[in-house]
Design a protein around this motif. Structure first.
Motif, PDB file in Angstrom:
ATOM      1  N   ALA A 206       1.538  -1.541  -0.487  1.00  0.00           N
ATOM      2  CA  ALA A 206       0.279   0.032  -0.475  1.00  0.00           C
ATOM      3  C   ALA A 206       0.288   1.249  -0.180  1.00  0.00           C
ATOM      4  O   ALA A 206       0.198   1.716  -0.742  1.00  0.00           O
ATOM      5  N   ASN A 207       1.839   1.185   0.872  1.00  0.00           N
ATOM      6  CA  ASN A 207       3.211   2.283   1.181  1.00  0.00           C
ATOM      7  C   ASN A 207       3.199   2.460  -0.742  1.00  0.00           C
ATOM      8  O   ASN A 207       3.879   3.624  -1.353  1.00  0.00           O
ATOM      9  N   LEU A 208       3.846   1.391  -1.170  1.00  0.00           N
ATOM     10  CA  LEU A 208       4.825   1.722  -2.271  1.00  0.00           C
ATOM     11  C   LEU A 208       3.436   2.348  -3.728  1.00  0.00           C
ATOM     12  O   LEU A 208       4.427   3.027  -4.224  1.00  0.00           O
ATOM     13  N   ILE A 209       2.617   1.691  -3.609  1.00  0.00           N
ATOM     14  CA  ILE A 209       1.274   2.130  -4.347  1.00  0.00           C
ATOM     15  C   ILE A 209       0.893   3.755  -4.393  1.00  0.00           C
ATOM     16  O   ILE A 209       0.808   4.913  -4.784  1.00  0.00           O
ATOM     17  N   ASN A 210       0.928   4.349  -3.671  1.00  0.00           N
ATOM     18  CA  ASN A 210       1.021   5.242  -2.890  1.00  0.00           C
ATOM     19  C   ASN A 210       1.929   6.419  -3.502  1.00  0.00           C
ATOM     20  O   ASN A 210       1.703   7.179  -4.017  1.00  0.00           O
ATOM     21  N   LEU A 211       3.624   5.578  -2.889  1.00  0.00           N
ATOM     22  CA  LEU A 211       4.514   6.705  -2.895  1.00  0.00           C
ATOM     23  C   LEU A 211       4.589   6.909  -4.730  1.00  0.00           C
ATOM     24  O   LEU A 211       4.789   8.126  -5.606  1.00  0.00           O
ATOM     25  N   GLY A 212       4.757   5.786  -4.951  1.00  0.00           N
ATOM     26  CA  GLY A 212       4.009   5.798  -6.317  1.00  0.00           C
ATOM     27  C   GLY A 212       3.322   6.510  -6.960  1.00  0.00           C
ATOM     28  O   GLY A 212       3.676   7.535  -8.477  1.00  0.00           O
ATOM     29  N   GLN A 213       2.390   6.822  -6.875  1.00  0.00           N
ATOM     30  CA  GLN A 213       1.162   7.755  -7.449  1.00  0.00           C
ATOM     31  C   GLN A 213       1.824   9.430  -7.182  1.00  0.00           C
ATOM     32  O   GLN A 213       1.712  10.176  -8.012  1.00  0.00           O
ATOM     33  N   PHE A 214       2.537   9.427  -5.701  1.00  0.00           N
ATOM     34  CA  PHE A 214       3.049  10.813  -5.320  1.00  0.00           C
ATOM     35  C   PHE A 214       4.409  11.046  -6.456  1.00  0.00           C
ATOM     36  O   PHE A 214       4.414  12.285  -6.931  1.00  0.00           O
ATOM     37  N   GLU A 215       5.228  10.588  -6.691  1.00  0.00           N
ATOM     38  CA  GLU A 215       6.295  10.158  -7.582  1.00  0.00           C
ATOM     39  C   GLU A 215       5.322  10.400  -9.072  1.00  0.00           C
ATOM     40  O   GLU A 215       6.183  11.304  -9.930  1.00  0.00           O
ATOM     41  N   ALA A 216       4.278  10.026  -9.797  1.00  0.00           N
ATOM     42  CA  ALA A 216       4.208   9.834 -10.592  1.00  0.00           C
ATOM     43  C   ALA A 216       3.628  11.234 -10.547  1.00  0.00           C
ATOM     44  O   ALA A 216       3.618  11.993 -12.373  1.00  0.00           O
ATOM     45  N   ALA A 217       3.164  11.973 -10.576  1.00  0.00           N
ATOM     46  CA  ALA A 217       2.284  13.664  -9.988  1.00  0.00           C
ATOM     47  C   ALA A 217       3.273  14.274 -10.012  1.00  0.00           C
ATOM     48  O   ALA A 217       3.477  15.521 -11.232  1.00  0.00           O
ATOM     49  N   ALA A 218       4.840  14.171  -9.496  1.00  0.00           N
ATOM     50  CA  ALA A 218       5.408  14.956  -9.649  1.00  0.00           C
ATOM     51  C   ALA A 218       6.470  14.581 -10.824  1.00  0.00           C
ATOM     52  O   ALA A 218       7.115  15.267 -11.421  1.00  0.00           O
ATOM     53  N   GLY A 219       6.407  13.854 -11.683  1.00  0.00           N
ATOM     54  CA  GLY A 219       6.953  13.319 -13.699  1.00  0.00           C
ATOM     55  C   GLY A 219       7.737  12.377 -13.186  1.00  0.00           C
ATOM     56  O   GLY A 219       9.281  13.352 -13.609  1.00  0.00           O
ATOM     57  N   LEU A 220       7.964  11.852 -11.911  1.00  0.00           N
ATOM     58  CA  LEU A 220       9.809  11.600 -11.594  1.00  0.00           C
ATOM     59  C   LEU A 220       9.707   9.641 -12.096  1.00  0.00           C
ATOM     60  O   LEU A 220       8.421   8.780 -12.634  1.00  0.00           O
ATOM     61  N   GLU A 221      10.772   9.859 -12.753  1.00  0.00           N
ATOM     62  CA  GLU A 221      11.039   8.174 -13.410  1.00  0.00           C
ATOM     63  C   GLU A 221      11.187   7.445 -12.292  1.00  0.00           C
ATOM     64  O   GLU A 221      10.689   6.615 -12.553  1.00  0.00           O
ATOM     65  N   THR A 222      11.318   7.217 -11.112  1.00  0.00           N
ATOM     66  CA  THR A 222      11.409   6.459 -10.130  1.00  0.00           C
ATOM     67  C   THR A 222       9.472   5.528 -10.139  1.00  0.00           C
ATOM     68  O   THR A 222       9.324   4.294  -9.538  1.00  0.00           O
ATOM     69  N   ALA A 223       8.985   6.413 -10.290  1.00  0.00           N
ATOM     70  CA  ALA A 223       7.438   5.741 -10.159  1.00  0.00           C
ATOM     71  C   ALA A 223       7.307   4.627 -10.833  1.00  0.00           C
ATOM     72  O   ALA A 223       6.640   3.803 -10.239  1.00  0.00           O
ATOM     73  N   ALA A 224       7.938   4.917 -12.325  1.00  0.00           N
ATOM     74  CA  ALA A 224       6.987   3.267 -12.942  1.00  0.00           C
ATOM     75  C   ALA A 224       7.851   2.464 -11.852  1.00  0.00           C
ATOM     76  O   ALA A 224       6.996   0.463 -11.651  1.00  0.00           O
ATOM     77  N   ASP A 225       9.045   1.908 -11.834  1.00  0.00           N
ATOM     78  CA  ASP A 225       9.428   1.289 -11.069  1.00  0.00           C
ATOM     79  C   ASP A 225       8.933   0.964  -9.658  1.00  0.00           C
ATOM     80  O   ASP A 225       8.794  -0.065  -9.551  1.00  0.00           O
ATOM     81  N   THR A 226       8.681   2.612  -9.246  1.00  0.00           N
ATOM     82  CA  THR A 226       8.163   1.951  -7.668  1.00  0.00           C
ATOM     83  C   THR A 226       6.657   1.382  -7.737  1.00  0.00           C
ATOM     84  O   THR A 226       6.371   0.291  -7.314  1.00  0.00           O
TER      85      THR A 226
END
Length: 233
Positions: A206-226
């Motif tokens: 659940a934490n990683l899903i939230n983190l990935g969503q946050f990273e995607a909103a910030a345009g970070l490339e790490t979002a896909a891996d998360t």
């Protein structure tokens, strides 16, 4: 003689300590039984007063029962602030489940005030978390953030699931308030903590899903891996 006297003295002290512990346990059990009975009596009064025979033949709605319960809590538990706080929190939670955050807010405000500024027991922390989330839902995001930050600070030594729940609420409000980087930093820290203590848990997913969503909103490339990592767990 001195040795015998010392032995006798130690026996007396040990017996006295044991007696005090037994009496304390008995007093705690009696106090718990009294609290349980008071809550049972309270619920019985609410249900009887809300019965069709007392309500002109009509079945009471959940809302009507809640109104009665809120009024009775203040009367029946005026001398029991800790128990009153727990019941107010319970009633507030019912309101929140029915998406009536406006009704929950004053109940939580009173419960948190009764808990005090240093309360760190799990139930008090949950009430503080609900209060912060309710403030945010009612458009008072800055106040909600402050309350959730207080809850997170008090939860440093709390059980992992509760601490993580508080931190997820905090980062979600940060994210929705536009503090995306702050939300990312907070969720990364929470995820790292969960990974150390419960690496295969649903909490981490659940934490990683939230983190990935946050990273995607910030345009970070790490979002896909998360997000990939979360869905592969």
């Amino acid at each position: 003689v001195l040795a015998i006297s010392a032995a006798v003295l130690m026996t007396i002290v040990g017996t006295a300590i044991a007696f005090v512990r037994v009496e304390a346990a008995r007093a705690d059990a009696q106090a718990q039984a009294e609290r349980t009975q008071r809550v049972a009596d309270f619920l019985e009064r609410i249900l009887i007063e809300g019965s069709p025979t007392r309500a002109g033949g009509e079945r009471p709605t959940v809302d009507a029962l809640l109104v009665q319960a809120e009024a009775r809590v203040e009367i029946d538990f005026a001398d029991q602030p800790a128990l009153r706080a727990r019941l107010l929190g319970l009633l507030a939670r019912v309101h929140i489940e029915h998406e009536a955050h406006g009704r929950a807010l004053p109940l939580l405000r009173e419960a948190v005030a009764l808990d005090g500024e240093v309360a760190r027991d799990p139930e008090a922390l949950r009430r503080l978390m609900m209060y912060g989330a309710a403030l945010h839902q009612m458009g008072q995001s800055e106040a909600g953030l402050r309350v959730l930050e207080q809850a997170a600070a008090r939860a440093q030594d709390a059980e992992l699931t509760l601490r993580n729940q508080i931190e997820r609420n905090l980062t979600q409000v940060q994210y929705q308030s536009g503090d995306v980087q702050l939300a990312i930093d907070g969720m990364r820290a929470a995820s790292a903590r969960v990974e150390r203590e419960r690496p295969d848990s649903s909490l981490l997913v659940a934490n990683l899903i939230n983190l990935g969503q946050f990273e995607a909103a910030a345009g970070l490339e790490t979002a896909a891996d998360t997000l990939t990592r979360a869905f592969e767990m």
